[in-house]
Design a protein around this motif. Structure first.
Motif, short mmCIF file in Angstrom:
data_model
loop_
_atom_site.label_atom_id
_atom_site.label_comp_id
_atom_site.label_asym_id
_atom_site.label_seq_id
_atom_site.Cartn_x
_atom_site.Cartn_y
_atom_site.Cartn_z
N GLN A 478 24.04 -13.23 6.65
CA GLN A 478 24.80 -13.09 7.88
C GLN A 478 23.95 -13.37 9.10
O GLN A 478 24.40 -14.02 10.06
CB GLN A 478 25.37 -11.66 7.97
N GLN A 479 22.69 -12.96 9.06
CA GLN A 479 21.81 -13.20 10.21
C GLN A 479 21.56 -14.69 10.39
O GLN A 479 21.48 -15.18 11.53
CB GLN A 479 20.49 -12.45 10.01
N CYS A 480 21.44 -15.41 9.29
CA CYS A 480 21.25 -16.87 9.39
C CYS A 480 22.46 -17.52 10.06
O CYS A 480 22.31 -18.41 10.92
CB CYS A 480 21.01 -17.47 8.00
N THR A 481 23.67 -17.13 9.65
CA THR A 481 24.87 -17.71 10.27
C THR A 481 25.01 -17.28 11.72
O THR A 481 25.51 -18.04 12.56
CB THR A 481 26.11 -17.28 9.48
N ASN A 482 24.54 -16.05 12.06
CA ASN A 482 24.58 -15.62 13.46
C ASN A 482 23.68 -16.48 14.34
O ASN A 482 24.08 -16.92 15.43
CB ASN A 482 24.16 -14.15 13.57
N LEU A 484 22.75 -19.44 13.65
CA LEU A 484 23.32 -20.79 13.65
C LEU A 484 24.41 -20.92 14.70
O LEU A 484 24.52 -21.96 15.39
CB LEU A 484 23.88 -21.09 12.26
N SER A 485 25.20 -19.90 14.86
CA SER A 485 26.31 -19.97 15.80
C SER A 485 25.88 -19.77 17.26
O SER A 485 26.68 -19.99 18.16
CB SER A 485 27.35 -18.90 15.44
N GLN A 486 24.64 -19.38 17.47
CA GLN A 486 24.16 -19.16 18.84
C GLN A 486 23.79 -20.45 19.55
O GLN A 486 23.44 -20.42 20.74
CB GLN A 486 22.96 -18.21 18.81
N ARG A 493 18.56 -25.34 13.77
CA ARG A 493 19.85 -25.36 13.08
C ARG A 493 19.81 -26.19 11.80
O ARG A 493 20.40 -25.83 10.78
CB ARG A 493 20.94 -25.87 14.03
N VAL A 494 19.09 -27.32 11.87
CA VAL A 494 18.97 -28.15 10.66
C VAL A 494 18.26 -27.36 9.57
O VAL A 494 18.66 -27.37 8.39
CB VAL A 494 18.22 -29.46 10.99
N GLY A 495 17.18 -26.65 9.92
CA GLY A 495 16.47 -25.85 8.93
C GLY A 495 17.34 -24.78 8.32
O GLY A 495 17.36 -24.58 7.08
N LEU A 496 18.11 -24.06 9.16
CA LEU A 496 18.99 -23.00 8.65
C LEU A 496 20.10 -23.57 7.77
O LEU A 496 20.47 -22.97 6.76
CB LEU A 496 19.57 -22.22 9.82
N PHE A 523 33.80 -21.61 12.55
CA PHE A 523 32.65 -22.22 13.21
C PHE A 523 32.34 -23.59 12.62
O PHE A 523 32.10 -24.57 13.35
CB PHE A 523 31.44 -21.29 13.09
N LEU A 524 32.35 -23.69 11.30
CA LEU A 524 32.04 -24.97 10.65
C LEU A 524 33.08 -26.03 10.99
O LEU A 524 32.75 -27.18 11.29
CB LEU A 524 31.94 -24.79 9.13
N THR A 525 34.35 -25.66 10.93
CA THR A 525 35.40 -26.65 11.24
C THR A 525 35.32 -27.09 12.71
O THR A 525 35.56 -28.27 13.02
CB THR A 525 36.77 -26.05 10.95
N ALA A 526 34.97 -26.17 13.57
CA ALA A 526 34.83 -26.53 14.98
C ALA A 526 33.67 -27.49 15.19
O ALA A 526 33.77 -28.46 15.95
CB ALA A 526 34.65 -25.27 15.82
N GLN A 527 32.56 -27.22 14.51
CA GLN A 527 31.40 -28.11 14.64
C GLN A 527 31.70 -29.51 14.11
O GLN A 527 31.31 -30.51 14.71
CB GLN A 527 30.22 -27.52 13.85
N ILE A 528 32.43 -29.57 12.99
CA ILE A 528 32.68 -30.88 12.38
C ILE A 528 33.70 -31.67 13.19
O ILE A 528 33.58 -32.90 13.35
CB ILE A 528 33.18 -30.69 10.93
#
Length: 948
Positions: A478-482, A484-486, A493-496, A523-528
Motif C-alpha cells: 500500500q505504501q508503494c502505491t501511495n 506512486l499516486s503522489q 515511479r518507474v522503479g516502483l 489511478f491506473l486507468t486515469a494514468q493510462i
C-alpha cells in the motif's frame, strides 16, 4: 663512395639536385652496384631520407628494398637498413608526423600513405613470408626492425596480414619465439606484435594459446612483479585479454591448464594501500577484467560455473573479498572489484553462500552486503560505485532462493532487530528516500529479492510500515502505491512500477491485495487514459503492464474487480487499441534495448537508469499474453479453459504413453546391449574358430611338407650313397638318425615294460577267475536244497496218508460199536474189541511220532530256506564280480592288442632305421633285433593261449 659523397656532400658547384633526383640516383646505385659496400651505403642514405621524403622513397625504392631482403641475406647490416626504411614508409608515427605536419590535412595524408604502401607491400604474400623468415635471424639489427615492420603492417592492414600469416607454415610459431628472446626490447615489441596479430581472429588466438602462450605470459608477469610491474605487465595482460575474450576454447584451455590458480597472487594487497601508482592501478584493472572474462554472463553457463568453482577452491574469491573490504583502495579499483566479485558469485550457490558470510572489518562486524547497500542508498557515493553495488546485489540474489528468503526475512516483524541495521531496513530507507536514484536502486534490488519466488512474494505482503506517529501501520504494498499516486519523479515511479509488476506477477494473492485498495484501479486507468508528454509515456506503459497483470493473474475473488469487469473498464475508459498502444511504449523506449543487452547496469548518467535487465525479460514475456487477455471475451476464455482441460487430459494420456515408451525404450536398449554382447561373443568365438582352423591348416601343411621332405630325403639317400659319404652334411644326418634310433629303443623298452605289466594283470585276473569257480558249489547246495524240499514233501504226503488211515479206522470202529449195540443177544465179542483198541492205540502212538518228526522237519526246512536265501544273494554278488572281471579281461586284451600294434610299428621303424644305418655304413647289432623279435613272437604266442 665518391659518388655517394658527391650526392650527399653538397660541396659540388652548380644547382643542388632535388630530393626525388637524389633518391632516384640512390635507387639506381642499389640496383646496379656490384659491391655490397656500395649497396649498403645507398640503402643507409635511403633510410635517412625516408622520413622527410616518404612519398618519393616509397614509390621509387620499395621494390629495390624488397630485392635487397631477398638477395643480401648474408649481410645483417644492409638487411637492418632495408627493414628500417620499409618501417619508416609504412608506419604512421603520430609524434613524428605531428612534428613535420602543420595541420590535420597533412596528418590524414600521412596516414593514407602508410595504408597505400602497406597495400602495395602485401600484394605479394611472399613478402610477408619473407619477413617471417627474417625473424628467425638472431642478429639484433635484423630481428628488431623485422618485428617493428610486421607490427606496422598489422596495424594498417590487420585482416589481410593475419590471413597471410595464418596460412604461412610455422608463421605463428616463429612469432611466439619472440617471447623467449633474452633481449627485453625484442620481447616487449614481440608482445605488441602478438597483440596486433590476435585481434579479432579466433583461429590465430587458438594457435597462439596452444603454443604455450599462457605459460610464457604468466611467467613474464611474475618476473616483472605482477601488479607492481611496469608497462610490460600491461602488455601481457592485454594480450591475455585478446586470447580469452569471446573465445570459449581458449577459456576452457586456460581453466584446464590450472592457470586460474596462478592469478591469485596478483590480488594480494597489503594493509598500506596509499600511494598506488597509475601503472599499478592500470595493471590491477586489467587483471580484474581478465577474471571477469572467465566468468562473464555471456559465456556458456557450464563454462562460467566451472571457472567460478575453481576460483572459490583456489581462494581467488576470498582474495577479491579482502580487497572489497580493505581501506585505502582507489575508487575505480574498488568499483571494478565489486563488479568482478558480482560475476564470480552470480548463479553459484557455493560462492553466494560464502559472500553472505563475509563481514566487514568494523566494530561490531557487519555483513559485507549491508556495508555495500549502505553505499548504494547513499547519494554522496560515486554513481559508478552505486551501480556496481546494485549489480553485486543482483548477482547475489540471481537464482538464489536462500538469499532471497534471508533478505525478505529482515523485513518481517518477527526478525527485525532494533539494535542493528539490516539489509531490509536499508532497502526500505532507500525506497522512500528523497533521492530518486536511491528509490530506483532500492526498488530494483527488492524486485530481485522476489524474482521467480512465489513464497517470498507472499511473505512480503506481511510487511507493515509505521508511516507516522499516531497512525496505524500500512502494508509495504500500500505504501508503494501511495508514493506512486503522489506524482514523484519519473525515475522513482518507474522503479516502483517495476517493483509492483515483479511482485504481483504470477501471484494471485498479491493481485487480490493490490485490487483490494479501491483507489489503485482508478489511478491506473486515469494514468493510462490521459494524454501526457513524452516523458510520461513510459509511466503510462508501465501502468498498462501493471493493470494487464491484474487481469491475467486475477482469480476473480473480488466481485468488483473480476477479469470481465476489468476488461469492460478498459474498453469503456481507455479503449482496447489505446491500451495496447500504451503497453507497447515500453519496448519502444531507447533505454529498453540498452538494458536488455547485458545484466550489468551500465549508464552514462543517473537520469538514464530506467530499466533493469531482468525486468526487460519480464516485459517481453508478458506483453503478448496481456494483449491476448485484453482482447478475449468471456466465451473465449471459457473455451480456452475447456481446451486447457482437454489438453491436460491429452497431456496425461501422452505422459502415460511416454512413460510406456520410455519403459519399452529401456527394454529395447537392454535387449540391444544383450544382442551386442552376444554378437561380440559370437565374433570372438568365430575369430577363435578361424584362428584354430588356420592353425590346424598350418599344422597339416607342415606335416605334408615334412612328409614330402622325408620321402625325398630317403630317395636321394638311396640313389646317392657314395656322394652322401663324402658330403659335409653326412655327420649331422648320422647323428640325427642315431638320436632317432635311441629314442625309438627307449620307446620300445617302455612299451615292453607296459606289456609286462599288462601280462601280470591278466594272470592276476585269471587267478581271480579260477577262484571264482567256487560259485559252482552254490549249484550243488541248490541241488541239496531241492532234495530236502522233496523229502519234506514226501514226508508230508505220508503224514496225510496216515491221517486218512486213522480216520478210516475211527470210522470202522464206530461201525463196529453200532453193530455190537444193535445185536439181538446184546453180547459183545471181547476179542474183536480188544484188537480194535490195540490197533487204535498203535495208530495213535504212530500219529504222535509222525507229528514230532513233522515238527522237526518243518524247523529244518525253515533253516534250509534261510541258507538258500543267503546262498542266492552270494551267488548274485559273485555273478556281478564275474561280469566285471570279464569286462576288465576284455579291456586288458584290447590294450594288449594296441601295445602289440605299437610294438609292431616300432619294430618296423627300427628295422627301417637299421637299414638306413647299414646303407650309410654304420655297424648295427643284429642280436638286439633278434631278441626283440623273439620277445614279440613269445608275446604273440601268449596272447593266442589266452584266447584259447
Amino acid at each position: 663512395m665518391n659518388f655517394f659523397r658527391g650526392v650527399m656532400g653538397g660541396q659540388a658547384a652548380g644547382p643542388q639536385p632535388s630530393g626525388a633526383e637524389t633518391i632516384q640516383k640512390l635507387c639506381d646505385r642499389v640496383a646496379s652496384s656490384t659491391l655490397l659496400e656500395d649497396r649498403r651505403d645507398a640503402v643507409r642514405a635511403l633510410k635517412s631520407l625516408s622520413k622527410k621524403y616518404r612519398m618519393e622513397v616509397g614509390t621509387q625504392a620499395m621494390e629495390h628494398l624488397i630485392n635487397i631482403l631477398q638477395t643480401d641475406r648474408s649481410d645483417s647490416e644492409i638487411l637492418g637498413y632495408a627493414l628500417d626504411t620499409l618501417y619508416n614508409l609504412i608506419c604512421n608515427d603520430e609524434e613524428e608526423e605531428q612534428d613535420e605536419s602543420e595541420d590535420e590535412a597533412m596528418q590524414k595524408q600521412s596516414d593514407d600513405l602508410g595504408a597505400q604502401f602497406t597495400e602495395q607491400f602485401i600484394q605479394d604474400p611472399e613478402h610477408i613470408t619473407l619477413i617471417l623468415s627474417l625473424l628467425e635471424e638472431f642478429d639484433f639489427h635484423v630481428r628488431w626492425p623485422g618485428v617493428k615492420l610486421l607490427t606496422a603492417l598489422l596495424k594498417n592492414q590487420g585482416v589481410q596480414v593475419q590471413g597471410i600469416i595464418l596460412v604461412s607454415p610455422m608463421g605463428v610459431s616463429r612469432l611466439m619465439d619472440l617471447l623467449a628472446d633474452s633481449r627485453e626490447v625484442i620481447r616487449n615489441d614481440g608482445l605488441l606484435l602478438l597483440q596486433q596479430l590476435t585481434k579479432s581472429n579466433a583461429a590465430i588466438q587458438k594457435i597462439v594459446a596452444f603454443e604455450s602462450a599462457f605459460e610464457r605470459l604468466l611467467d613474464i608477469i611474475t618476473e616483472e612483479g605482477s601488479s607492481d610491474g611496469g608497462i610490460v605487465v600491461e602488455d601481457c595482460l592485454l594480450l591475455l585479454l585478446n586470447l580469452l575474450k569471446n573465445n570459449s576454447s581458449n577459456q576452457n584451455f586456460f581453466k584446464e591448464g590450472s592457470y586460474i590458480q596462478r592469478m591469485k597472487p596478483w590480488f594480494e594487497v597489503g594493509d598500506d594501500n596509499s600511494g598506488w601508482s597509475a601503472q599499478k592501478v592500470t595493471n590491477l584493472h586489467l587483471m580484474l577484467q581478465l577474471v571477469r572474462v572467465m566468468v562473464s554472463p555471456v559465456n556458456s553457463p557450464g563454462a562460467s560455473a566451472s571457472c567460478q568453482k575453481s576460483m572459490y577452491q583456489c581462494g581467488l574469491l576470498q582474495q577479491l573479498c579482502t580487497i572489497l573490504m580493505a581501506t585505502g583502495v582507489p575508487a575505480d579499483i574498488l568499483t571494478e572489484t565489486i563488479n568482478t566479485v558480482s560475476e564470480v558469485i552470480r548463479g553459484s550457490q557455493v560462492n553466494q553462500d560464502y559472500f553472505a558470510s563475509v563481514n566487514a572489518p568494523s566494530n561490531p562486524p557487519r555483513p559485507a552486503i549491508v556495508v555495500l547497500l549502505m553505499s548504494m542508498v547513499n547519494e554522496r557515493q560515486p554513481f559508478v560505485l552505486r551501480c556496481a553495488v546494485l549489480y553485486c546485489f543482483q548477482c547475489f540474489l540471481y537464482k538464489n532462493q536462500k538469499g532471497q528468503g534471508e533478505i525478505v526475512a529482515t523485513l518481517l516483524p518477527s526478525t527485525i532487530d532494533a539494535n542493528s541495521i539490516s539489509a531490509g531496513q536499508l532497502l526500505c530507507g532507500g525506497l522512500f528516500s528523497a533521492d530518486s536514484l536511491s528509490n530506483w536502486c532500492a526498488s530494483v534490488a527488492l524486485a530481485h529479492a522476489l524474482q521467480d519466488n512465489l513464497t517470498q512474494k507472499e511473505q512480503l505482503l506481511r510487511v507493515q510500515l509505521a508511516t507516522s506517529l499516531g497512525k496505524p501501520p500500512v502494508s509495504l504494498l500500500q505504501q508503494c502505491t501511495n508514493i506512486l499516486s503522489q506524482g514523484s519523479k519519473v525515475q522513482t515511479r518507474v522503479g516502483l512500477l517495476m517493483l509492483l509488476c515483479t511482485w504481483i506477477n504470477n501471484c494471485p494473492i498479491a493481485v487480490t491485495h493490490f485490487l483490494h485498495n479501491q483507489e489503485n484501479v482508478p489511478f491506473l486507468t486515469a494514468q493510462i487514459s490521459e494524454n501526457l508528454g513524452e516523458d510520461e509515456r513510459l509511466v503510462q506503459g508501465l501502468c498498462a503492464l501493471l493493470l494487464g497483470i491484474c487481469i491475467f493473474y486475477n482469480d476473480n475473488s473480488l466481485e468488483n474487480y473480476t477479469k470481465d469487469k476489468l476488461k469492460q473498464l478498459i474498453e469503456k475508459r481507455i479503449g482496447k487499441e489505446n491500451f495496447v498502444e500504451k503497453l507497447g511504449f515500453i519496448t519502444k523506449h531507447e533505454l529498453y534495448s540498452r538494458a536488455a543487452q547485458k545484466p550489468q547496469p551500465v549508464f552514462l548518467s543517473p537520469e538514464q537508469m530506467l530499466f533493469d535487465h531482468e525486468f526487460t525479460k519480464l516485459v517481453k514475456e508478458l506483453e503478448g499474453v496481456i494483449t491476448k487477455a485484453v482482447h478475449k471475451s468471456s466465451e473465449d476464455e471459457k473455451k480456452e479453459e475447456d481446451v486447457k482441460k482437454t489438453l491436460e487430459q491429452h497431456d496425461n494420456i501422452v505422459m502415460q504413453y511416454k512413460d510406456l515408451i520410455r519403459e519399452q525404450d529401456a527394454q529395447i536398449q537392454e535387449l540391444k546391449e544383450q544382442v551386442a554382447t552376444m554378437t561380440s561373443q559370437s565374433e570372438q568365438m568365430q575369430t577363435t574358430v578361424t584362428q584354430q582352423l588356420s592353425q590346424i591348416q598350418q599344422h597339416k601343411d607342415q606335416y605334408n611338407i615334412i612328409k614330402l621332405k622325408l620321402g625325398k630325403d630317403s630317395q636321394s639317400q638311396a640313389n646317392s650313397q657314395a656322394d652322401s659319404q663324402v658330403n659335409g652334411l653326412q655327420t649331422e644326418e648320422l647323428s640325427q638318425l642315431r638320436e632317432d634310433l635311441e629314442e625309438l629303443r627307449q620307446q620300445h623298452t617302455l612299451l615292453q615294460t607296459q606289456l609286462s605289466d599288462k601280462d601280470a594283470l591278466i594272470n592276476t585276473l585269471r587267478s581271480e577267475t579260477a577262484e571264482g569257480s567256487a560259485a559252482s558249489d552254490n549249484t550243488e547246495m541248490l541241488k541239496e536244497l531241492d532234495a530236502l524240499r522233496s523229502q519234506v514233501h514226501s514226508q508230508a504226503t505220508e503224514i496225510d496218508q496216515m491221517k486218512t488211515e486213522r480216520q478210516e479206522l475211527l470210522r470202522k470202529a464206530e461201525a463196529v460199536s453200532s453193530e455190537a449195540v444193535s445185536s439181538s443177544d446184546g453180547s459183545l465179542d471181547a476179542a474183536k474189541m480188544a484188537e480194535v483198541e490195540s490197533r487204535l492205540a498203535a495208530q495213535t502212538s504212530e500219529t504222535e511220532r509222525l507229528k514230532e518228526e513233522s515238527k522237526s522237519l518243518s524247523k529244518s526246512r525253515v533253516d534250509l530256506d534261510q541258507q538258500l536265501a543267503a546262498a542266492t544273494s552270494t551267488a548274485a554278488i559273485l555273478q556281478t564280480e564275474k561280469a566285471q572281471l570279464q569286462t576288465e579281461v576284455q579291456e586288458s586284451k584290447k590294450e594288449q592288442d594296441d601295445l602289440l600294434m605299437l610294438l609292431a610299428d616300432q619294430d618296423q621303424k627300427i628295422h627301417s632305421l637299421k637299414l638306413k644305418l647299414k646303407a650309410l655304413g654304420e655297424p648295427v647289432d643284429d642280436e638286439d633285433d633278434l631278441d626283440a623279435r623273439d620277445q614279440t613272437d613269445d608275446d604273440e604266442e601268449d596272447d593266442d593261449e589266452d584266447e584259447d
